[in-house]
Design a protein around this motif. Structure first.
Motif, PDB file in Angstrom:
ATOM      1  N   LEU A  65       0.817  -1.209   0.000  1.00 35.96           N
ATOM      2  CA  LEU A  65       0.000   0.000   0.000  1.00 35.96           C
ATOM      3  C   LEU A  65       0.853   1.262   0.000  1.00 35.96           C
ATOM      4  CD1 LEU A  65      -2.734  -1.215   2.498  1.00 35.96           C
ATOM      5  CD2 LEU A  65      -2.876  -1.136   0.013  1.00 35.96           C
TER       6      LEU A  65
ATOM      7  N   ALA B 199       0.934   4.315  -3.111  1.00 39.35           N
ATOM      8  CA  ALA B 199       0.779   5.754  -2.910  1.00 39.35           C
ATOM      9  C   ALA B 199       2.017   6.499  -3.396  1.00 39.35           C
ATOM     10  CB  ALA B 199       0.527   6.039  -1.422  1.00 39.35           C
ATOM     11  N   LYS B 200       3.175   5.988  -3.035  1.00 36.82           N
ATOM     12  CA  LYS B 200       4.415   6.697  -3.336  1.00 36.82           C
ATOM     13  C   LYS B 200       4.681   6.737  -4.834  1.00 36.82           C
ATOM     14  CE  LYS B 200       9.079   7.097  -1.463  1.00 36.82           C
ATOM     15  NZ  LYS B 200      10.083   6.477  -0.585  1.00 36.82           N
TER      16      LYS B 200
ATOM     17  N   CYS C 264       6.396  18.391   6.009  1.00 34.09           N
ATOM     18  CA  CYS C 264       6.685  18.002   4.633  1.00 34.09           C
ATOM     19  C   CYS C 264       6.908  19.251   3.786  1.00 34.09           C
ATOM     20  CB  CYS C 264       5.529  17.200   4.035  1.00 34.09           C
ATOM     21  SG  CYS C 264       5.160  15.681   4.929  1.00 34.09           S
TER      22      CYS C 264
ATOM     23  N   LEU D  45       2.955  14.046  -2.332  1.00 30.94           N
ATOM     24  CA  LEU D  45       2.375  12.702  -2.277  1.00 30.94           C
ATOM     25  C   LEU D  45       3.448  11.669  -1.948  1.00 30.94           C
ATOM     26  CD1 LEU D  45       0.168  10.653  -2.594  1.00 30.94           C
ATOM     27  CD2 LEU D  45       0.244  10.977  -5.066  1.00 30.94           C
ATOM     28  N   GLN D  46       4.629  11.826  -2.546  1.00 28.86           N
ATOM     29  CA  GLN D  46       5.738  10.921  -2.223  1.00 28.86           C
ATOM     30  C   GLN D  46       6.055  10.975  -0.735  1.00 28.86           C
ATOM     31  OE1 GLN D  46       9.503  10.647  -4.495  1.00 28.86           O
ATOM     32  NE2 GLN D  46       8.426  11.659  -6.121  1.00 28.86           N
ATOM     33  N   ASP D  47       6.114  12.186  -0.222  1.00 34.04           N
ATOM     34  CA  ASP D  47       6.517  12.361   1.169  1.00 34.04           C
ATOM     35  C   ASP D  47       5.413  11.878   2.117  1.00 34.04           C
ATOM     36  OD1 ASP D  47       7.584  13.245   3.563  1.00 34.04           O
ATOM     37  OD2 ASP D  47       8.369  15.082   2.720  1.00 34.04           O
TER      38      ASP D  47
ATOM     39  N   SER E 289       3.148   9.702   1.651  1.00 31.65           N
ATOM     40  CA  SER E 289       2.973   8.245   1.632  1.00 31.65           C
ATOM     41  C   SER E 289       3.771   7.618   2.757  1.00 31.65           C
ATOM     42  CB  SER E 289       3.442   7.674   0.287  1.00 31.65           C
ATOM     43  OG  SER E 289       2.723   8.251  -0.768  1.00 31.65           O
ATOM     44  N   ALA E 290       5.052   7.993   2.844  1.00 33.89           N
ATOM     45  CA  ALA E 290       5.894   7.447   3.902  1.00 33.89           C
ATOM     46  C   ALA E 290       5.461   7.967   5.273  1.00 33.89           C
ATOM     47  CB  ALA E 290       7.352   7.797   3.643  1.00 33.89           C
TER      48      ALA E 290
ATOM     49  N   ALA F 185       2.301   6.242   6.469  1.00 31.56           N
ATOM     50  CA  ALA F 185       2.625   4.847   6.802  1.00 31.56           C
ATOM     51  C   ALA F 185       3.268   4.787   8.183  1.00 31.56           C
ATOM     52  CB  ALA F 185       3.557   4.251   5.758  1.00 31.56           C
ATOM     53  N   ARG F 186       4.099   5.770   8.478  1.00 29.76           N
ATOM     54  CA  ARG F 186       4.782   5.801   9.767  1.00 29.76           C
ATOM     55  C   ARG F 186       3.842   6.179  10.908  1.00 29.76           C
ATOM     56  NH1 ARG F 186       7.309  10.114  12.358  1.00 29.76           N
ATOM     57  NH2 ARG F 186       7.246  11.452  10.523  1.00 29.76           N
TER      58      ARG F 186
ATOM     59  N   ALA G 136      -2.664   9.828  -0.380  1.00 33.20           N
ATOM     60  CA  ALA G 136      -1.728   9.100   0.485  1.00 33.20           C
ATOM     61  C   ALA G 136      -2.479   8.294   1.533  1.00 33.20           C
ATOM     62  CB  ALA G 136      -0.754  10.067   1.152  1.00 33.20           C
TER      63      ALA G 136
ATOM     64  N   GLN H 131      -3.773   3.890   1.226  1.00 31.71           N
ATOM     65  CA  GLN H 131      -3.292   3.025   2.307  1.00 31.71           C
ATOM     66  C   GLN H 131      -4.433   2.593   3.229  1.00 31.71           C
ATOM     67  OE1 GLN H 131       0.694   3.964   3.959  1.00 31.71           O
ATOM     68  NE2 GLN H 131       0.676   5.777   2.665  1.00 31.71           N
TER      69      GLN H 131
END
Lengths: 359, 359, 359, 359
Positions: free
Chosen positions: A46, A50-51, B37, B57-59, B61-62, B65-66, B87, B91
């Motif tokens: 997942l 997204a990434k 971010c 969106l890249q940032d 996502s992580a 998740a965290r 994001a 997920q």
């Protein structure tokens, strides 16, 4: 009607060998590729879904700024497609969306509807989808029921020579494709990604109880795909004497031809309900991935249950092929979509934004 | 009702000095920031808008998740907010969207509706917005008319001490804020970004013809903002004897207090129709940026025309303050939204995805 | 000596199943992971190598800002490691680089030296590497010859129980690992990525002419890996009666144990010259990938030539195991590196930047 | 000698208005831009420096794959340049690096040397730099002492008409540039970014004590720039009767002309030591930013100290212009660099990678 020039941007899985290398197929057919955007992040979970949308959006922003198309044509409901619709619409490039307005029972529904809202013109596959897009956007003049381009291919497939086993490639014992056999194609349901392996195991176990050779396709690239691949390898080892032929992919038209040859299509592929309804393919749809999607009489739906799957397969084997059903189109969608684009270009393409001056 | 723990993620402009450094304001109020971010790409044009959404969106996502929140709360309609909704929803983190269902007449409409479709719960600001979200999603039980949190602030502003000139900071001659004065706040309309400078010039020219001191705010960060800033500098040089006081920003509540003090608010800020209707601020809305937005009696709409703007300002000066209007809420939205989140947490939060098992 | 707290950031291939899931191995050993950065872009070509370094750098920038370590420890010469050194050094986090100063004959040399220049402290594996880093940086006091941590593992491997065939997993006929057998591990040379398939074919063809069972490892993730995998599948089909057992990966220590059991290690893995020299493993190094790397007597170098490879393997089979050679360390590198970090922390860690105040 | 075709890729600050819009300047001079990469992340702090390098590397990977140049030419030592060198070298595009081998006393040293290691050919500015690059790379045949292209511009500037005050633009009282005046250009030192504001305050305070008009340039885009801008605004308000004229930027050649007109250049710009030595500009260099850089007799170095700065300025005012010094070149670097590129193209450009075949 003006001519329309085509620029193809290949992204994500379309560039990858293990998903059939669509990019090469496109080139083989004589088209050139205007840009390639490598964006698929390994891991198929997942977070990476997204990434990688972010990676793609970053890349497509520059790419569309450079190509500066009159319209951007995007298709269906994958998360990557939302990135394409964003890159275009944020830059005021009008978006033509194909296959909007459908319902299929997963996060794809959310993504598909979000794309519809970023889009300016809609070439939908069915009458019901047309009504739904109209309901969402309120703009009847921008919704066109063209049918689905996949049905164009399905129509072409009818006049193709039959698929033979060497053409399948892959691993496992030979299957005589002129005799009865099953096709299995099951993808991960993203909202149930942690159960993807178990779901595949159940389907394969049911299949193992039906005494017909099996052509099994590896799953797509979504979260859960690795677990499903593990089950395919495992079933082949648990039943070493049975015929499980595992296949990576076929060119789309050859895959559709294969469906016209098989006894039953098992799994959760949209081909069961979509091209399958036009081609009259007996199909057993397992689980909820196609839930909500319009379907013809050729489909039997079952849950993730070995016995239910087995019984449904047996019923479909007994029934044999179904009559053709036109609900997803009559095989002329491509030409109709091209005409829509040419006409809106002639009329002056406008993003669907309410302007101050229109007050 | 269970307690709700808050994790704040500050993104994009919320981290930047020149947009009021929201991040610092948040910390000053005693909240901690769970993640920052940095994503705003300089240039403020259409390409950077698209590209910075990809960076974010890249940032995110992580980051999500965290942090693994039970729900993600996103607000309104900026392109960055769509990244946050992606994001989270990709997920399977349920999304609560504030201020959906409105119509405001620009690409924001597309983005806002796309966010609505990725979201699972909706805390809307008005009755009409509630109906529209229901129309889009078809799920009445997940739409809550809580009013807009901005009205909570507006209510608080009523009991604040008045804003004084030193508090404004910025450059230009002093303005006595206990006497009549104008406030100008005009943003770029993204679909008309190339005209943003000219639109600002027209507004400033009209303002220059009204014999009241002017407090002018620099525009936000969208495409066209640089051209608008140039016009503000230019008008100050063309009319060296007039009072143009240029201000970067105020803390939101102080800005709202300022509105209760001014004779007329001119420009295209949503505060004209939103907090302005509650506070009864005489407002002149220039151009189409608020087109389609619900409004009270306090607003006069005009086009980009020096004479029309001037006349409307004079009418509003003559009229004076309006009665309070509750259509965007009664000042209790924050508490109601918290209650909605607590209750859905108690009931078991579910993403709005049709599950196979629910069939 | 102060205690040192460890924060582990797992990036790229370290998170992927098909490269041994280093992340899981780390957790199994009782360490927690402070952050995971998914960054590997599928495609394994030169564009994706460059692009995924960008994805990783973007992610690590935020990650290191959040974790705020006293020092960042990075290892060796992959392109991802340069991203880590950038993310740290741009934020003035001092970088400790392991395994700098070596020469190995590919783009890795450039990347390794670039990392050396971004780094502040250097724990090198050999005396020659120490001299080279000193030559590059001119700062003797920051270079420490600790030996290579991989030799620590090699030393541990000596007291491990032998590897057995079931432990290998993978596909293909069983191999009795208590009897003579070959191990093949060949990676793509990035500057010769287009020849990677052909190079693998040659090695496999030579191997096929030696009458010993073969344990063949799938190649790593660099450009060319897909073509090499194809050759492994192909050789197994061309020689159906021979023993080619194809293996994904082993935990590092088990892989080293396997090397102590095999007759000859064939390919271009750095283990041939590195751990191999300590363990005395007879090795045939094919092609230029280890060119320039220090090596002991246990290595015979050959070009990409079927006959030369075959002859060298036969010579090594005849020779048998070599004496242990300490040039890459004596098995105490881990403890020495920890001590270096603890000591520089005690002294006050300083980035290697000439300060104005020091003039 | 073969012709060389030029493709220009404009990145980061080169696209931004507030850094002189280099991209527009380039177009004005009749060159076309092959690609634009928007990458500057607002915030100007250490995190954004690292992160924007990642954004740029992602973008340049695709851009260079598309443009497929024979060589990539990169210049100097900014962190963005390392991204360009990575994108090229990872794709085996030979890199020509200009201005390598120098020492300047900040993180730029690390980045510059890292770029040298990723590069294949080196066109350096001084004899000492040539020796240093040779020391780092060990490859004499690939190092060319061409002089610095900035000196070509400096030479041209000599025959330009003088700069006049209206040409400066900016804000503040007029300065008669035919009479004595000071120029101030001070950048943030990245390793001392948190002190950047205070350092600027000290310089401005010293300047305020010298009775000459002052032309002050806003700082570049590095971490700390915002704090420095604040000090410039503040000094103008503290000394309302003094002449502080604040300028955004000038086209490079006009800036160099301005230096030939001023009494003293104060700050830490590399122009003090570089073009300044050729032009004989009396310069006071404040702090360590140029530490380690070769310099002629025209420079007096001082620390961040009001009195020391003031005294040094007075000495330089008393001395007047210096003799021209050729250590950074004689004004023919551009032609020499073009010849190097043409010649290496003729010989067959090779990345500096040791090949297996060369053994």
């Amino acid at each position: 009607m003006p001519d329309v020039e085509l620029q193809i941007v290949c992204c994500g899985a379309a560039l990858l060998e293990r998903y059939g290398n669509v990019s090469s197929v496109v080139k083989t057919q004589g088209y050139s590729i205007a840009a390639e955007c490598w964006s698929t992040i390994e891991g198929a979970n997942l977070v990476t879904s997204a990434k990688e949308t972010g990676v793609l959006l970053q890349d497509l922003s520059a790419t569309l700024a450079r190509l500066a198309p009159d319209v951007a044509v995007v298709c269906a409901d994958r998360h990557e497609v939302l990135a394409a619709a964003q890159a275009a619409s944020y830059q005021h490039i009008p978006v033509v969306h194909l296959q909007g307005g459908e319902i299929s029972g997963s996060i794809d529904d959310k993504v598909r509807d979000a794309i519809t809202h970023l889009s300016d013109y809609h070439c939908v596959a069915t009458k019901r989808a047309a009504m739904r897009v109209y309901g969402l956007t309120g703009d009847y003049a921008r919704v066109f029921n063209t049918g689905c381009p996949s049905i164009d291919l399905a129509k072409q497939a009818l006049s193709e020579p039959p698929v033979t086993c060497p053409e399948l490639g892959g691993v496992g014992p030979d299957v005589d494709l002129s005799k009865p056999f099953l096709v299995v194609l099951q993808h991960s349901v993203t909202s149930e990604a942690d159960q993807a392996g178990e779901q595949m195991r159940i389907t394969l176990e049911a299949i193992a109880e039906v005494p017909l050779p099996r052509v099994v396709f590896w799953s797509g690239q979504d979260a859960g795909a690795d677990a499903m691949a593990k089950e395919i390898r495992s079933v082949r080892e648990r039943h070493p004497t049975q015929t499980f032929h595992a296949v990576r992919s076929l060119p789309p038209i050859r895959f559709l031809k294969l469906l016209t040859q098989c006894s039953v299509l098992v799994g959760n592929s949209s081909a069961s309900v979509r091209e399958g309804s036009y081609l009259g393919v007996p199909a057993v749809v397992v689980g909820g991935r196609q839930y909500g999607r319009e379907r013809g009489l050729n489909v039997i739906d079952v849950g993730h249950d070995v016995k239910a799957i087995k019984t449904a397969i047996e019923r479909q084997v007994a029934h044999g092929p179904y009559r053709s059903d036109n609900r997803y189109g009559d095989g002329t969608a491509g030409a109709r979509i091209a005409r829509v684009i040419a006409e809106i270009k002639e009329e002056g393409i406008q993003p669907r934004i309410r302007e101050a001056s229109s007050r």
